[in-house]
Design a protein around this motif. Structure first.
Motif, PDB file in Angstrom:
ATOM      1  N   MET A 331    -100.660 -41.124  12.309  1.00 49.75           N
ATOM      2  CA  MET A 331    -100.039 -42.277  11.651  1.00 49.75           C
ATOM      3  C   MET A 331     -99.092 -41.721  10.609  1.00 49.75           C
ATOM      4  SD  MET A 331    -100.299 -45.510  12.195  1.00 49.75           S
ATOM      5  CE  MET A 331    -100.994 -47.020  11.566  1.00 49.75           C
ATOM      6  N   THR A 332     -97.935 -42.363  10.500  1.00 54.04           N
ATOM      7  CA  THR A 332     -96.958 -41.888   9.527  1.00 54.04           C
ATOM      8  C   THR A 332     -96.473 -43.053   8.677  1.00 54.04           C
ATOM      9  OG1 THR A 332     -95.073 -42.317  10.988  1.00 54.04           O
ATOM     10  CG2 THR A 332     -96.121 -40.145  11.161  1.00 54.04           C
ATOM     11  N   THR A 346     -88.784 -48.346  15.365  1.00 50.94           N
ATOM     12  CA  THR A 346     -89.152 -47.777  16.677  1.00 50.94           C
ATOM     13  C   THR A 346     -88.111 -48.138  17.736  1.00 50.94           C
ATOM     14  OG1 THR A 346     -90.651 -49.636  17.031  1.00 50.94           O
ATOM     15  CG2 THR A 346     -91.653 -47.566  16.313  1.00 50.94           C
ATOM     16  N   ASN A 347     -87.458 -49.312  17.586  1.00 51.37           N
ATOM     17  CA  ASN A 347     -86.364 -49.639  18.511  1.00 51.37           C
ATOM     18  C   ASN A 347     -85.222 -48.645  18.357  1.00 51.37           C
ATOM     19  OD1 ASN A 347     -87.542 -51.801  19.731  1.00 51.37           O
ATOM     20  ND2 ASN A 347     -86.640 -53.332  18.369  1.00 51.37           N
ATOM     21  N   TYR A 348     -84.921 -48.326  17.105  1.00 49.64           N
ATOM     22  CA  TYR A 348     -83.863 -47.341  16.835  1.00 49.64           C
ATOM     23  C   TYR A 348     -84.255 -45.984  17.432  1.00 49.64           C
ATOM     24  CZ  TYR A 348     -80.903 -44.137  14.178  1.00 49.64           C
ATOM     25  OH  TYR A 348     -80.026 -43.142  13.845  1.00 49.64           O
ATOM     26  N   PRO A 359     -94.999 -49.036  16.913  1.00 50.24           N
ATOM     27  CA  PRO A 359     -94.872 -49.651  15.587  1.00 50.24           C
ATOM     28  C   PRO A 359     -96.240 -49.901  14.958  1.00 50.24           C
ATOM     29  CG  PRO A 359     -94.105 -51.160  17.340  1.00 50.24           C
ATOM     30  CD  PRO A 359     -94.433 -49.846  17.989  1.00 50.24           C
ATOM     31  N   GLY A 360     -96.352 -49.564  13.692  1.00 47.11           N
ATOM     32  CA  GLY A 360     -97.632 -49.675  12.988  1.00 47.11           C
ATOM     33  C   GLY A 360     -98.195 -51.081  12.974  1.00 47.11           C
ATOM     34  N   ALA A 371     -95.878 -52.628   8.429  1.00 52.46           N
ATOM     35  CA  ALA A 371     -94.422 -52.676   8.588  1.00 52.46           C
ATOM     36  C   ALA A 371     -93.718 -51.385   8.190  1.00 52.46           C
ATOM     37  CB  ALA A 371     -93.844 -53.843   7.797  1.00 52.46           C
ATOM     38  N   GLN A 372     -94.416 -50.495   7.472  1.00 53.45           N
ATOM     39  CA  GLN A 372     -93.794 -49.207   7.135  1.00 53.45           C
ATOM     40  C   GLN A 372     -94.605 -48.055   7.728  1.00 53.45           C
ATOM     41  OE1 GLN A 372     -90.748 -48.658   5.833  1.00 53.45           O
ATOM     42  NE2 GLN A 372     -90.417 -50.860   5.812  1.00 53.45           N
ATOM     43  N   GLN A 373     -95.264 -48.334   8.847  1.00 49.36           N
ATOM     44  CA  GLN A 373     -96.036 -47.271   9.511  1.00 49.36           C
ATOM     45  C   GLN A 373     -95.649 -47.181  10.988  1.00 49.36           C
ATOM     46  OE1 GLN A 373    -100.183 -48.189   8.707  1.00 49.36           O
ATOM     47  NE2 GLN A 373    -100.018 -47.563   6.579  1.00 49.36           N
ATOM     48  N   VAL A 374     -95.760 -45.975  11.523  1.00 49.64           N
ATOM     49  CA  VAL A 374     -95.473 -45.732  12.937  1.00 49.64           C
ATOM     50  C   VAL A 374     -96.461 -44.677  13.438  1.00 49.64           C
ATOM     51  CG1 VAL A 374     -93.782 -44.587  14.451  1.00 49.64           C
ATOM     52  CG2 VAL A 374     -93.040 -46.426  12.950  1.00 49.64           C
TER      53      VAL A 374
END
Ligand code: GLN
Length: 401
Positions: A331-332, A346-348, A359-360, A371-374
């Motif tokens: 997780m980032t 993630t789309n980008y 997407p997180g 919303a700020q995790q991937v």
């Protein structure tokens, strides 16, 4: 002819309440844009030759008809031996094991077998996305307890004992526990497991555990099944499978280990859902479970090396990585990139940089929490990880702009 559905044939309310799997959708996107797929957690390297040979031999020997609905005897015996070997727990393969089509089916069959409308199940979040729809399909209400990320990437995700206690009500049927955890990589500590055990006993609640990453564990940590703790064998459903340990996610062979009365109920649901898991692959599975201890040691070492290959590349590209203790995801935090949300990001990544990630928000019931995790999966060959790392370095230019 208009083939869209007419109002009188409206769809099930249940289906209206969840979306398609974001993880699987990201794999389709990866294929569409020829991206490196670090989204869905499946290995891009071969399964062990020995177990592939066993599957081929089983087909050649005409193990091509239904296995016993709750699982081939060879495989159930092998599972019972493994549970005894790794966790010291005695289980009767005749009355306590149900072999299913992957651990995914084990989880939904278990919830369908246990839950009535109004029952509540506790889920630690972020959580593996299946548990949400599983709860809806089984009529249970999910109650979420937060795992909080560490202040720096090297720390542990933790939950607040008071929050867990407060989440338990009269209607609470079970706590779902996934350790090693997807997506955080958290390995629940013995102290945390004892705390959960004490609450399960005090409030007469079951533990339903997803232990699919049992053998993918780092830094000298050890996996403990909560079923091995005193007082828990009679109140646990332990779910596992071949997918991750033997790199055969497409074989769809999993299982649930539970006390006999719960097993009876799980078997009934399983029988009418799928009849049985693939018969020849169950035979190969029985052989796989007999691999020597060195197999599991090198599995964990090889995944540790993959983790340590991907994390520096992600860090260099600007991600804040939460270092996993187990499982094969990282997780980032993506705050540094200044994107409005994880989906835009993630789309980008998939379209512009050619790297697919998850997407997180798909791991939270309130999307803004993620919303700020991937999440990136690192169950991939070194070349795949390096290629993803190379592509992601282009993010550095974005940060400088
Ligand atoms: N468990 C894997 C993941 O989280 C794969 C899930 C799936 O697609 N069944 O990516």
């Amino acid at each position: 002819m208009d083939v869209s559905i007419q109002p009188k044939h409206a769809l099930s309310d249940k289906v209206e309440h969840f979306t398609e799997s974001v993880i699987r959708e990201m794999t389709r996107q990866a294929m569409l844009y020829s991206a490196v797929n670090l989204a869905q957690g499946f290995p891009d390297f071969p399964a062990p030759a020995e177990i592939k040979r066993q599957a081929q031999e089983a087909i050649a020997a005409d193990v091509n008809q239904y296995a016993i609905t709750w699982g081939a005897k060879n495989l159930r015996n092998a599972i019972a031996r493994q549970v005894k070997h790794w966790q010291g727990v005695e289980v009767d393969p005749e009355t306590q094991i149900t072999v299913t089509c992957g651990s995914t089916e084990a989880m939904i069959s278990t919830l369908l077998a246990l839950c009535n409308k109004g029952d509540e199940i506790i889920i630690f979040e972020p959580f593996y996305e299946n548990y949400g729809p599983d709860a809806i399909l089984s009529g249970a209400k999910p109650v979420f307890v937060k795992l909080r990320p560490p202040a720096n990437g090297d720390g542990e995700w933790i939950f607040d004992e008071r929050e867990l206690r407060a989440a338990i009500h009269n209607q609470t049927k079970a706590i779902i526990l996934n350790s090693p955890n997807n997506p955080t990589g958290k390995v629940f500590t013995p102290t945390e497991l004892e705390l959960i055990r004490d609450l399960c006993v005090e409030f007469n609640v079951l533990a339903i555990t997803d232990e699919i990453y049992e053998h993918i564990i780092y830094d000298g940590s050890r996996h403990t099944s909560i079923a091995s703790l005193e007082g828990m064998a009679e109140r646990s459903v332990t779910i596992n499978g071949l997918s991750k340990t033997y790199s055969v996610t497409g074989w769809r062979v999993g299982w649930a280990v539970a006390p006999p009365n719960i097993t009876n109920a799980i078997r009934k649901v399983h029988d009418f859902l799928t009849v049985g898991a693939p018969a020849p692959l169950q035979e190969a599975g029985a052989a796989a479970l007999g691999l020597p201890p060195s197999y599991y040691e090198s599995l964990a070492i090889s995944y540790g090396a993959r983790r340590d290959r991907l994390i520096p590349a992600l860090t260099e590209a600007g991600f804040c990585c939460f270092r996993p203790r187990g499982a094969y995801y990282v997780m980032t935090d993506i705050t540094a990139f200044g994107f409005p949300d994880d989906v835009a990001f993630t789309n980008y990544l998939v379209k512009e940089l050619g790297v697919a990630a998850v997407p997180g928000s798909s791991f939270y019931h309130e999307p803004h929490d993620g919303a700020q995790q991937v999440r990136f999966a690192f169950c991939k060959r070194a070349e795949t990880l390096d290629e993803a790392g190379k592509r992601l370095q282009r993010l550095l230019q974005l940060r400088r702009r």
